[in-house]
Write an enzyme that holds these catalytic residues in place. Structure first.
Site, PDB file in Angstrom:
ATOM      1  N   LYS A  52       0.822  -1.202   0.000  1.00  0.00           N
ATOM      2  CA  LYS A  52       0.000   0.000   0.000  1.00  0.00           C
ATOM      3  C   LYS A  52       0.860   1.258   0.000  1.00  0.00           C
ATOM      4  O   LYS A  52       0.591   2.218  -0.735  1.00  0.00           O
ATOM      5  CB  LYS A  52      -0.935  -0.013   1.214  1.00  0.00           C
ATOM      6  CG  LYS A  52      -2.000  -1.096   1.149  1.00  0.00           C
ATOM      7  CD  LYS A  52      -2.838  -1.148   2.419  1.00  0.00           C
ATOM      8  CE  LYS A  52      -3.890  -2.238   2.332  1.00  0.00           C
ATOM      9  NZ  LYS A  52      -4.734  -2.310   3.550  1.00  0.00           N
ATOM     10  N   CYS A  69      -0.614   0.909   6.224  1.00  0.00           N
ATOM     11  CA  CYS A  69      -0.994   0.053   7.356  1.00  0.00           C
ATOM     12  C   CYS A  69      -1.976  -1.018   6.902  1.00  0.00           C
ATOM     13  O   CYS A  69      -2.738  -0.808   5.952  1.00  0.00           O
ATOM     14  CB  CYS A  69      -1.644   0.867   8.483  1.00  0.00           C
ATOM     15  SG  CYS A  69      -0.566   2.049   9.298  1.00  0.00           S
ATOM     16  N   ASP A  70      -1.967  -2.123   7.622  1.00  0.00           N
ATOM     17  CA  ASP A  70      -2.993  -3.133   7.392  1.00  0.00           C
ATOM     18  C   ASP A  70      -3.208  -3.900   8.685  1.00  0.00           C
ATOM     19  O   ASP A  70      -2.247  -4.264   9.371  1.00  0.00           O
ATOM     20  CB  ASP A  70      -2.588  -4.108   6.295  1.00  0.00           C
ATOM     21  CG  ASP A  70      -3.754  -5.002   5.896  1.00  0.00           C
ATOM     22  OD1 ASP A  70      -4.599  -4.540   5.102  1.00  0.00           O
ATOM     23  OD2 ASP A  70      -3.838  -6.138   6.390  1.00  0.00           O
ATOM     24  N   SER A  71      -4.471  -4.117   9.046  1.00  0.00           N
ATOM     25  CA  SER A  71      -4.805  -4.790  10.303  1.00  0.00           C
ATOM     26  C   SER A  71      -5.636  -6.041  10.050  1.00  0.00           C
ATOM     27  O   SER A  71      -6.491  -6.068   9.163  1.00  0.00           O
ATOM     28  CB  SER A  71      -5.602  -3.857  11.227  1.00  0.00           C
ATOM     29  OG  SER A  71      -4.853  -2.718  11.586  1.00  0.00           O
ATOM     30  N   GLY A 106       0.273  -4.220  10.481  1.00  0.00           N
ATOM     31  CA  GLY A 106       1.531  -3.988   9.788  1.00  0.00           C
ATOM     32  C   GLY A 106       1.692  -2.507   9.502  1.00  0.00           C
ATOM     33  O   GLY A 106       0.730  -1.825   9.154  1.00  0.00           O
TER      34      GLY A 106
END
EC number: 3.6.1.9
Length: 208
Positions: A52, A69-71, A106
Site C-alpha cells: 500500500k 498500514c494493514d490490520s 503492519g
C-alpha cells in the site's frame, strides 16, 4: 518538513495521526489485498502495508513520508479482515464472543527523500465479552463492524464489547502510535509541538 501521506482511507487512522499533531494527506492505495499470500499472519500484514505504501509513494512526485498500514484479527488460527457481508460478521462474532484474539497491524513507513523504508508489526491481545445472538445482530445492524478488521471498532460502539486489552490500545484502533514514533526516530524525525522535525538518526532496529 516533508508532507506526511497516509495510504489509507481509514478515519480512525487519520484521527490517531491528528491527535499527535500530524496533518496527513489522505491517499488510499486501492490495493487488491486478495492477491497476497503469506506463510504467517504477521508476514501478511507486513506485505500488505508495504504494498500500500509503495503504490501511493509511486504516485507522488515529490519527497514525502508515506505510511501504509494493514490490520487483521487472528482467532484460533483463523484470520479475520473486514467481513464481506452482515451474515459473515454475525458468524464471526459468534466465534469471537468470550474469546481472546490477536490484533496485528503492519506498518510500512517510507521516506522517499532518503529512499528508505521501515516495516514492522505490532500485536495486541483483545478479549471479547460474551454477547447474545440478539446483541450481535443489533451491533452488526449498526453497520460499524462491516468497515473494521475483526468486525469491531474499539473507538466506537464496539468498545462496549471489549473486556480486556493487553498491549497498545491505538494498535487496535488502526495503528500503533508508539511504533510509529520509533519508526520515525529511526528515519531521523521526531514529533514535537510544531509537528515533525529532524532529529539525530537512531540505530535501525526494524528490518525493511
Amino acid at each position: 518538513m516533508l508532507p506526511f501521506i497516509l495510504a489509507s482511507a481509514s478515519p480512525a487512522r487519520r484521527q490517531l495521526l491528528e491527535q499527535v499533531g500530524l496533518q496527513p494527506q489522505i491517499c488510499p492505495s486501492h490495493f487488491d489485498e486478495s492477491v497476497v499470500q503469506a506463510a504467517t499472519p504477521a508476514e501478511m500484514v507486513r506485505i500488505l502495508a508495504r504494498c500500500k505504501a509503495e503504490i501511493v509513494a509511486s504516485q507522488y512526485s515529490g519527497d514525502a513520508l508515506v505510511l501504509g498500514c494493514d490490520s487483521i484479527l487472528v482467532l484460533k488460527g483463523q484470520i479475520y479482515g473486514k467481513p464481506e457481508s452482515p451474515a459473515q460478521a454475525i458468524s464471526r462474532w459468534q466465534q469471537m464472543r468470550g474469546e481472546t484474539g490477536q490484533l496485528l497491524t503492519g506498518h510500512a513507513l517510507m521516506d522517499t527523500r532518503q529512499n528508505l523504508t521501515l516495516v514492522d508489526v505490532e500485536e495486541t491481545d483483545v478479549t471479547f465479552a460474551w454477547l447474545s445472538d440478539r446483541q450481535i445482530k443489533d451491533y452488526v445492524a449498526s453497520g460499524e463492524p462491516l468497515n473494521c478488521a475483526g468486525c469491531f471498532a474499539l473507538d466506537g460502539q464496539g468498545g462496549l464489547f471489549v473486556e480486556k486489552i493487553v498491549g497498545t490500545p491505538s494498535n487496535v484502533i488502526g495503528l500503533s502510535l508508539p511504533l510509529l514514533r520509533r519508526l520515525l526516530g529511526e528515519l531521523g524525525y521526531e514529533l514535537g509541538p510544531e509537528g515533525l522535525r529532524l532529529s539525530a538518526p537512531q540505530s535501525p532496529a526494524f528490518p525493511s
